[in-house]
Design a protein around this motif. Structure first.
Motif, PDB file in Angstrom:
ATOM      1  N   TRP A 239      34.044  37.618  36.633  1.00 24.70           N
ATOM      2  CA  TRP A 239      34.576  37.603  37.997  1.00 24.70           C
ATOM      3  C   TRP A 239      34.561  36.187  38.578  1.00 24.70           C
ATOM      4  N   SER A 242      37.590  34.432  36.940  1.00 22.92           N
ATOM      5  CA  SER A 242      38.889  34.845  37.468  1.00 22.92           C
ATOM      6  C   SER A 242      39.095  34.357  38.896  1.00 22.92           C
ATOM      7  N   THR A 246      41.797  31.764  40.555  1.00 22.93           N
ATOM      8  CA  THR A 246      42.625  32.220  41.675  1.00 22.93           C
ATOM      9  C   THR A 246      42.560  31.234  42.832  1.00 22.93           C
ATOM     10  N   TRP A 341      53.122  38.370  33.104  1.00 22.27           N
ATOM     11  CA  TRP A 341      52.738  38.144  34.502  1.00 22.27           C
ATOM     12  C   TRP A 341      53.908  38.478  35.430  1.00 22.27           C
ATOM     13  N   ASN A 373      43.200  41.806  44.756  1.00 24.71           N
ATOM     14  CA  ASN A 373      42.655  42.005  43.412  1.00 24.71           C
ATOM     15  C   ASN A 373      43.751  42.161  42.360  1.00 24.71           C
ATOM     16  N   PHE A 374      44.884  42.748  42.756  1.00 23.36           N
ATOM     17  CA  PHE A 374      46.002  42.794  41.817  1.00 23.36           C
ATOM     18  C   PHE A 374      46.461  41.378  41.485  1.00 23.36           C
ATOM     19  N   ASN A 376      44.777  38.645  41.703  1.00 27.71           N
ATOM     20  CA  ASN A 376      43.719  37.999  40.938  1.00 27.71           C
ATOM     21  C   ASN A 376      43.771  38.393  39.465  1.00 27.71           C
ATOM     22  N   VAL A 377      43.933  39.684  39.185  1.00 29.38           N
ATOM     23  CA  VAL A 377      44.000  40.149  37.797  1.00 29.38           C
ATOM     24  C   VAL A 377      45.257  39.607  37.109  1.00 29.38           C
ATOM     25  N   MET A 380      45.210  36.173  35.567  1.00 32.12           N
ATOM     26  CA  MET A 380      44.528  35.985  34.284  1.00 32.12           C
ATOM     27  C   MET A 380      45.539  35.744  33.163  1.00 32.12           C
ATOM     28  N   LEU A 394      39.182  39.915  31.229  1.00 29.14           N
ATOM     29  CA  LEU A 394      39.335  41.270  31.770  1.00 29.14           C
ATOM     30  C   LEU A 394      38.255  42.210  31.254  1.00 29.14           C
ATOM     31  N   MET A 397      35.241  41.560  33.238  1.00 27.93           N
ATOM     32  CA  MET A 397      35.357  42.004  34.627  1.00 27.93           C
ATOM     33  C   MET A 397      35.052  43.498  34.792  1.00 27.93           C
TER      34      MET A 397
END
Length: 492
Positions: A239, A242, A246, A341, A373-374, A376-377, A380, A394, A397
């Motif tokens: 976390w 990531s 971000t 992405w 959070n979307f 942020n993920v 990656m 991931l 996380m």
């Protein structure tokens, strides 16, 4: 030459500024524009002078195509016979621009996938990506389309060269339109020094420099360690990795944009806003209205709408959205991680549109939490050099690579050992102990509760407070210039 370098801040910028306005003060308007083009090309060539012929050829080609479109439009109004239709000329211009971009940016990507599919062994070209090619190519494609629509006419190559090369926005945007730039350079009011613009420009530049040097480059240490160095990441390390990226990406690119806007203001030129607190967005559509606004505008006006936009059917609307963002992902980089992405964001926009059409609503805080959070993920995959790098982060996380708590809690929570929880250094694999977690907390607080540079500029006044803040931002940044680092978007 980087905005965050001593040679730019203390040599190139002041010299260019004073010579430009000195020439204007002598009413040598053409000479001042010519000098600004020369300075911008010098700025561009600083990295590698081999890039210079490419941008010159690109400018000359697109200037010629744009003038051909204008000439054809005039002949059409006079009822004269045309050799080629405007549409044919436009398509030819766009194809040539895209082909140039594809050759330098995607040739090895295509060869790699061709070899994979056909089991061939075609040699890679190993081309060096010319600096800013994605940005000046998109900007000139927009110019050609605007010319085709009759919205732009440019008969002076010097003006066109200034539009393309103006150094504050040349390398990484904002992606600007001819019609929003050239009238400013033509205005006699903008040819004399404006001390309020200079003061505001320095203020915004200092904020951007602080974002890049003090904040983004600090987060970069943990993001790089997590993605490129660590082999496994526990829950907190993943976390921290990531979120560090971000925030690094946000403060790096918005910092660049602030510096570009600030520098342009010193020359009395107002660049379009490119960021508007995107991490405050409460849905993915809102995010793209706030993040890299000029790119979103380009994708909407020159890809999504020409594909049909939302004027046909729901299925076509969703297909157009997905295609637009897949193209946007590929624009950012030659790799399947970038395509994925873009695919994720396209799918998110489709889901959001369906959700809105059905009339559903969500609590604002929950909506922000899900959106953030979307994003942020999804970052990656944007950051990962290989698929395995994204999967590594991931997995961490969601706790699949273990959970580590601080050693000091071992005596209190020792029973957690039975559940596979380890007591050790929480973020040992990315360095600096828990410092990264503290900075992440600061980052969240900053993006949610601080005013952005656009909001600050509206409140700006020339007074002791503004002078003090400018000096604090500037001096703390200069003192942190131990190692000059490139901006992330220079890679795109």
């Amino acid at each position: 030459m980087l905005f965050n370098s001593y040679e730019f801040i203390f040599a190139f910028l002041p010299i260019t500024f004073f010579i430009y306005f000195y020439l204007n003060s002598k009413r040598l308007t053409i000479a001042s524009k010519g000098f600004l083009v020369f300075a911008s090309l010098f700025f561009y060539s600083w990295w590698n002078i081999a890039y210079l012929p490419l941008i010159l050829i690109s400018m000359l080609f697109n200037y010629t195509i744009g003038n051909s479109l204008s000439k054809n439009d005039g002949e059409n109004r006079k009822g004269l016979k045309k050799t080629f239709s405007n549409k044919s000329i436009l398509v030819f211009g766009i194809v040539c621009n895209v082909a140039l971009l594809a050759y330098y940016k995607y040739a090895d990507f295509f060869i790699e996938n061709f070899n994979l599919v056909t089991s061939s062994n075609v040699n890679f070209l190993h081309l060096v990506l010319p600096l800013a090619i994605s940005f000046f190519t998109f900007q000139q494609i927009a110019y050609l389309v605007d010319s085709y629509r009759g919205e732009t006419k440019e008969y002076d190559f010097l003006n066109y060269a200034l539009f393309v090369t103006f150094f504050p926005q040349l390398i990484a945007g904002p992606i600007v339109h001819h019609k929003e730039m050239m009238p400013q350079f033509a205005s006699s009011w903008n040819m004399v020094k404006n001390y309020k613009n200079i003061a505001l420009g320095l203020f915004i530049f200092s904020i951007g420099l602080f974002k890049k040097v003090v904040i983004a480059d600090t987060f970069a240490v943990w993001a790089t360690a997590g993605f490129d160095t660590a082999t496994t990441l526990n829950l907190f390390e993943a976390w921290a990795t990531s979120l560090s990226y971000t925030f690094q990406l946000y403060f790096d690119f918005s910092g660049y944009t602030d510096m570009a806007i600030g520098i342009a203001l010193m020359f009395n030129i107002k660049l379009p806003i490119n960021f508007n607190s995107p991490y405050k967005a409460t849905n993915i559509q809102d995010f793209w209205r706030r993040w890299h606004i000029t790119l979103s505008r380009f994708l909407r006006d020159y890809i999504y709408i020409p594909l049909g936009g939302n004027k046909i059917s729901s299925f076509r609307t969703y297909s157009n959205l997905l295609a637009t963002f897949v193209i946007g992902g590929l624009w950012h980089g030659a790799g399947w991680t970038f395509v994925f992405w873009g695919f994720l964001h396209g799918m998110a926009l489709i889901i959001h549109r369906i959700w809105s059409n059905l009339g559903f609503k969500m609590n604002t805080i929950l909506a922000w939490f899900i959106t953030f959070n979307f994003v942020n993920v999804a970052w990656m995959f944007f950051r990962a050099k290989e698929w395995d790098d994204a999967i590594k982060v991931l997995k961490g996380m969601v706790g699949l690579s273990g959970v580590v708590l601080a050693e000091k809690y071992n005596t209190i929570f020792s029973f957690l050992n039975n559940y596979g929880i380890i007591f050790d250094k929480v973020t040992g694999n990315i360095g600096d102990g828990s410092k990264s977690l503290i900075w992440i907390g600061f980052g969240i607080f900053f993006i949610l509760f601080f005013k952005n540079s656009t909001e600050k500029s509206k409140e700006f006044a020339i007074n002791n407070k503004s002078l003090f803040l400018t000096l604090i931002y500037f001096l703390s940044s200069i003192l942190s210039l131990n190692q000059v680092s490139e901006f992330l978007y220079f890679n795109f």
